[in-house]
Design an enzyme around this catalytic site. Sequence first.
Site, PDB file in Angstrom:
ATOM      1  N   ASP A  96      -5.594  39.431   3.214  1.00 27.50           N
ATOM      2  CA  ASP A  96      -7.042  39.592   3.372  1.00 27.50           C
ATOM      3  C   ASP A  96      -7.249  40.106   4.793  1.00 27.50           C
ATOM      4  OD1 ASP A  96     -10.015  38.284   3.880  1.00 27.50           O
ATOM      5  OD2 ASP A  96      -9.687  38.676   1.757  1.00 27.50           O
TER       6      ASP A  96
ATOM      7  N   LYS B 109      -8.509  30.827  -2.197  1.00 28.20           N
ATOM      8  CA  LYS B 109      -8.566  31.560  -0.932  1.00 28.20           C
ATOM      9  C   LYS B 109      -8.003  30.659   0.158  1.00 28.20           C
ATOM     10  CE  LYS B 109     -10.022  35.756   0.085  1.00 28.20           C
ATOM     11  NZ  LYS B 109      -9.845  36.922  -0.792  1.00 28.20           N
TER      12      LYS B 109
END
Length: 444
Positions: A164, A124
């Site tokens: 995201d 991430k």
Amino acid sequence: MKAKDVLTELKRRFPNEPEYHQAVEEVLNTIEDTYNRNIEFEKSNLIERLCIPDRIFSFRVTWTDDQGNVHTNMGYRIQHNNAIGPYKGGIRFHSSVNLSILKFLAFEQTFKNSLTTLPMGGAKGGSDFNPKGKSNAEIMRFCQAYILELWRNIGPGTDIPAGDIGVGGREVNYMYGMYKKLARENSGTFTGKGLESGGSLIRPEATGYGNVYFLLEMLKTRNIELKGKTVAVSGAGNVALYTVQKLNELGAKVVTLSDSSGYIYDPEGIGAGKLEYMMELKLFYRGRVKEYADKYGCKYVAGGRPWGEKCDIAMPSATQNELNGDEARTLVANGCVAVSEGANMPSTPEAIQVFLENKLLYVPGKAANAGGVATSGLEMCQNAQKISWTREEVDQKLKEIMQSIHAQCVKYGTQPDGYVNYVKGANVAGFIKVARAIMDQGIL
């Protein structure tokens, strides 16, 4: 392994990271018995190797606004685990981004990617840059500056980022364009790209569609029909909006949506025409949900969350810890029978406990929202083969993946009384695959 002791040590070594601690605690509590049945795991200290990221990149990102003013943000990439495949996970641009949030997301991503059955590790990244109110040129310059620092550490066989919160197709395209210029290759690398840049059909819809496909499998276990059910959805980004689109298609009635300013409640339902307006409002004009309430004359609650409204099904699809214990009890009291998470860790530990104690059909985000990264994996396949699949082909593969994830959750989460604990099922299923891969590859 004692989950409590492991968590205490992690808190000592990595203080002030509450989201990361919360994510680790949920997983450790559910895999403890499975872990301890495998003596070789403890001998090789597998649990620490699983909880602590492989590496963390942090860097300064300097960019110039349209007035010539220079700004500085922090940029990050957490490469958590690549035992089953190259690192894979989104990039988030939001003022709340910090190491704790990204470590929790990368940790969760490792298990989520494992559940998809595709060869992808967990990662991430992101920045505390806030794209709201910025011009296209400012966002382009920031994306290019971010990739200028990161590009050497990503690639089609190394680390494949995606979008995201705060990062959609526009931002992915800007980052991918800069990456190609610097790396001098064109092999995909990013997913969530525009179709013209090698993106996949269904990718923008995939997280929302996949969540609904998982919900359908859950409802089948109790012979419950989705058609005619009232659904509360939070959020108003890609995940929430395409969740509503698929729910409408299948005959459910969605009555809520939300953003950081508050929520709307439309008892008549957010049907196809209204949804089209909301999509234009949020995805193109980046407006606020209040504008929907003003247009259609429905209820708007500033600063509120929709979980006090009566519904049969709740689908939290905004952000982490958006649904607390009191709100969970309200949902139960109002007759809610299922909660399927579109966001990552949107329910607090107390809320999860309420759902489980009341035997709701409750599935955590790492299983329910895995359709997004699964379709990113399908985009990677198409890029590698230099082909494009049809919308129907991608959608069918997505359905099959979500059905497979559901089957894994049932296999590992079914209790003696027949109740399926999807939290335990998802965590154990994801853990087993990653743990065995780590063990097979030696001490690294």
